[in-house]
Design a protein around this motif. Structure first.
Motif, short mmCIF file in Angstrom:
data_model
loop_
_atom_site.label_atom_id
_atom_site.label_comp_id
_atom_site.label_asym_id
_atom_site.label_seq_id
_atom_site.Cartn_x
_atom_site.Cartn_y
_atom_site.Cartn_z
N THR A 328 -2.05 -4.03 -6.11
CA THR A 328 -2.18 -5.37 -5.89
C THR A 328 -2.80 -6.04 -4.97
OG1 THR A 328 0.01 -5.28 -4.71
CG2 THR A 328 0.52 -5.96 -6.86
N ARG A 329 -3.69 -5.18 -4.46
CA ARG A 329 -4.42 -5.83 -3.27
C ARG A 329 -5.92 -6.30 -3.80
NH1 ARG A 329 -3.68 -2.24 0.30
NH2 ARG A 329 -2.15 -3.14 1.74
N ARG A 330 -6.38 -7.13 -3.17
CA ARG A 330 -7.82 -7.47 -3.43
C ARG A 330 -8.79 -6.36 -2.60
NH1 ARG A 330 -7.78 -13.75 -2.58
NH2 ARG A 330 -6.10 -13.19 -1.40
N GLN A 331 -9.29 -5.25 -3.15
CA GLN A 331 -9.53 -4.18 -2.44
C GLN A 331 -10.90 -4.61 -1.49
OE1 GLN A 331 -10.07 -0.94 -4.94
NE2 GLN A 331 -8.02 -1.26 -5.94
N GLN A 332 -11.84 -5.08 -2.01
CA GLN A 332 -12.97 -5.42 -1.19
C GLN A 332 -12.78 -6.37 -0.06
OE1 GLN A 332 -15.92 -7.00 -4.12
NE2 GLN A 332 -16.86 -4.77 -4.31
N GLN A 333 -11.85 -7.42 -0.33
CA GLN A 333 -11.53 -8.35 0.95
C GLN A 333 -10.85 -7.84 1.90
OE1 GLN A 333 -9.83 -11.93 -0.66
NE2 GLN A 333 -9.73 -12.88 1.26
N TYR A 334 -9.83 -6.76 1.56
CA TYR A 334 -9.11 -6.17 2.51
C TYR A 334 -9.28 -4.69 2.75
CZ TYR A 334 -7.08 -10.69 2.19
OH TYR A 334 -6.67 -12.00 2.22
N ALA A 335 -10.71 -4.15 2.42
CA ALA A 335 -10.90 -2.90 2.53
C ALA A 335 -10.29 -1.81 3.55
CB ALA A 335 -12.44 -2.60 2.65
N ARG A 336 -10.40 -2.36 4.76
CA ARG A 336 -9.80 -1.66 5.87
C ARG A 336 -8.38 -1.18 5.34
NH1 ARG A 336 -8.44 -3.54 10.74
NH2 ARG A 336 -7.36 -5.09 9.63
N THR A 337 -7.32 -2.28 5.51
CA THR A 337 -6.06 -1.85 5.04
C THR A 337 -5.97 -1.07 3.54
OG1 THR A 337 -5.64 -4.07 6.18
CG2 THR A 337 -3.83 -2.94 4.72
N HIS A 338 -6.58 -1.34 2.52
CA HIS A 338 -6.45 -0.58 1.45
C HIS A 338 -6.91 0.75 1.91
CE1 HIS A 338 -6.80 -0.04 -3.02
NE2 HIS A 338 -8.00 0.73 -2.67
N SER A 339 -7.68 1.26 2.48
CA SER A 339 -8.04 2.63 2.73
C SER A 339 -6.89 3.31 3.74
CB SER A 339 -9.20 2.60 3.52
OG SER A 339 -9.21 2.23 4.82
N VAL A 340 -6.41 2.59 4.51
CA VAL A 340 -5.29 3.12 5.36
C VAL A 340 -3.97 3.23 4.23
CG1 VAL A 340 -3.53 2.35 7.08
CG2 VAL A 340 -5.91 2.31 7.38
N THR A 341 -3.75 2.24 3.23
CA THR A 341 -2.36 2.20 2.26
C THR A 341 -2.58 3.55 1.68
OG1 THR A 341 -2.36 0.03 2.39
CG2 THR A 341 -1.36 1.27 0.55
N LEU A 342 -3.92 4.05 1.04
CA LEU A 342 -4.10 5.18 0.52
C LEU A 342 -3.92 6.49 1.25
CD1 LEU A 342 -7.43 4.00 -1.54
CD2 LEU A 342 -5.18 4.68 -2.63
N GLY A 343 -4.28 6.37 2.21
CA GLY A 343 -4.19 7.54 3.15
C GLY A 343 -2.57 7.73 3.51
N TYR A 344 -1.71 6.66 3.51
CA TYR A 344 -0.12 6.81 3.77
C TYR A 344 0.43 7.18 2.64
CZ TYR A 344 -0.60 4.25 8.27
OH TYR A 344 -0.83 3.56 9.46
N LEU A 345 -0.10 6.73 1.40
CA LEU A 345 0.21 7.21 -0.02
C LEU A 345 0.18 8.57 -0.12
CD1 LEU A 345 1.35 6.77 -2.81
CD2 LEU A 345 -0.85 6.11 -3.36
N GLY A 346 -1.14 9.27 0.39
CA GLY A 346 -1.40 10.61 0.06
C GLY A 346 -0.38 11.27 1.04
N ALA A 347 -0.08 10.88 2.18
CA ALA A 347 0.94 11.67 2.93
C ALA A 347 2.26 11.94 2.60
CB ALA A 347 0.98 10.81 4.35
N VAL A 348 2.85 10.56 1.76
CA VAL A 348 4.07 10.73 1.36
C VAL A 348 4.21 11.55 0.06
CG1 VAL A 348 4.94 8.75 2.48
CG2 VAL A 348 4.07 8.58 0.25
N GLN A 349 2.93 11.82 -0.68
CA GLN A 349 2.81 12.52 -2.11
C GLN A 349 3.01 13.91 -1.45
OE1 GLN A 349 -0.57 10.91 -3.43
NE2 GLN A 349 0.39 9.62 -5.08
#
Length: 414
Positions: A328-349
């Motif tokens: 649901t995130r606007r990826q370009q506008q909030y690129a920093r948080t988007h990258s961190v979210t993906l990193g956290y997602l990989g960690a719980v996976q």
């Protein structure tokens, strides 16, 4: 007077600084007078809520812009003890105390001055969301010291004008601290955020004060100080802060309160706070928020909810919310948080044993980090490589390639 080659002791340097500041019409620091060897943060003065915040902001700006002193400050430890909040009467008295502060200059603050500070803050906030806090923070510190802080020592037409000026400067100081937090310059961030909270209190701006206390709570959670984090988050939920905030800002305060409760192992309290944040966000009107919380939308709520559930030991539930945040995130506008979210997602996976899914997610995180300068993004990569370490030798070519990309990205993110 003092003898050449020596330094005045006790209160003398501060009296001298105040006297010369009034005479010259600008806020001086001890370093300006040659009376401070290292960064002012080594004395931890910003944890003392009785110290004049105008002086503190001027000193912080000087520390931040002097590379030698900035490096020294970087070695100063984050202070959990410095998070102790003043008692309720201090908050109530702060606006009157500020109104009685004598002006340092004859300059009259105009609405254009206030708008300029707000516009600069909005510009750097958007940049922070796209590029990360390690990009542009020195320039913002320069604006704070040279353009914003001098306004606080000027004259005002009305009390409303004074409060608006203090609010604008407090928000710029807050953003300076938030960017330092994202750059993992945690002592600088703590000082900036504490000073910003004090200026917001002197503005009588309860919602902004709560916003800044929420940031201090977020930092304390991330650095492993759950009790202090809960004290700060609980303070942000008071009537003077949460009670006066817009629905969008209420949702932000409530979800960080949930994160602090989760860090303290309070499962029922965490779930109740998550529900409150969801209700608050559902009440949002498009006109119902100051610009500083425009970023806090469904994706942000899902991200923070996932962090709270992860900290409660519920990785599967956390994964669902991290995925919702990514979707649901606007990826370009909030690129920093988007990258961190993906990193956290990989960690719980990977925590659930889903290595292939985690590697795919982490690959997306590295893609999203291109052009980002952020200490929190860097921490994601460090954690990623740590999680990959046990399987690096037996994980096949795709794991080795992901690790190679991670090593390269570490050199780029700040």
């Amino acid at each position: 007077m003092w003898i050449q080659g020596t330094k005045p002791s006790g209160r003398a340097p501060h009296i001298l600084r105040e006297t010369l500041s009034r005479r010259l019409g600008r806020r001086l620091t001890l370093a300006d007078l040659g009376l401070e060897d290292g960064p002012t943060g080594t004395t931890d003065s910003s944890s003392d809520w009785s110290v004049d915040p105008l002086t503190g902001l001027a000193e912080l700006g000087s520390d931040y812009l002097d590379m030698h002193r900035r490096k020294l400050l970087a070695t100063t430890a984050y202070s959990a003890a410095g998070l102790a909040l003043p008692v309720a009467p201090w908050w109530a008295a702060a606006p009157a105390h500020a109104a009685s502060r004598p002006a340092l200059s004859s300059r009259l603050v105009t609405q254009t001055d206030i708008d300029d500070i707000r516009n600069l803050t909005a510009f750097y906030s958007a940049r922070d969301q796209r590029r990360g806090g390690a990009s542009g923070r020195t320039a913002l510190a320069g604006h704070l010291r040279d353009e914003a802080v001098p306004l606080l020592g000027s004259r005002f037409r009305t009390e409303r004008h004074r409060r608006d000026t203090y609010s604008a400067v407090a928000e710029m100081a807050y953003l300076t601290g938030w960017m330092a937090f994202d750059a993992c310059e945690h002592r600088t961030a703590q000082r900036s955020l504490t000073l910003a909270a004090r200026i917001a209190a002197e503005a009588g701006d309860g919602p902004l004060g709560g916003h800044i206390l929420r940031a201090l709570a977020h930092q304390a959670v991330d650095l492993g100080h759950p009790r202090r984090a809960l004290d700060l988050a609980t303070a942000s939920m008071s009537q003077i802060h949460y009670g006066q905030a817009s629905s969008r800002e209420k949702a932000l305060l409530a979800i960080v309160h949930a994160r602090a409760l989760a860090a303290n192992g309070d499962r029922p309290g965490t779930l109740a706070a998550i529900s409150r944040a969801e209700r608050d966000l559902a009440r949002v009107d498009t006109k119902d928020a100051p610009g500083r919380v425009g970023f806090f939308q469904e994706a942000s709520l899902a991200h923070e909810t996932a962090c709270a559930l992860r900290d409660l030991g519920k990785p599967r539930d956390a994964e669902i919310h991290f995925q919702r945040s990514v979707a649901t995130r606007r990826q370009q506008q909030y690129a920093r948080t988007h990258s961190v979210t993906l990193g956290y997602l990989g960690a719980v996976q990977v925590q659930q044993g889903h290595l292939d899914e985690a590697c795919g997610t982490w690959g997306q995180a590295l893609d999203a980090m291109v052009g980002i300068q952020s200490g929190r993004a860097r921490d994601v990569i460090v954690r990623m490589r740590s999680d990959l370490s046990p399987v690096r030798q037996r994980g096949g070519h795709h794991v080795a390639e992901l690790d190679r990309r991670a090593r390269e990205m570490l050199r780029a993110v700040g």
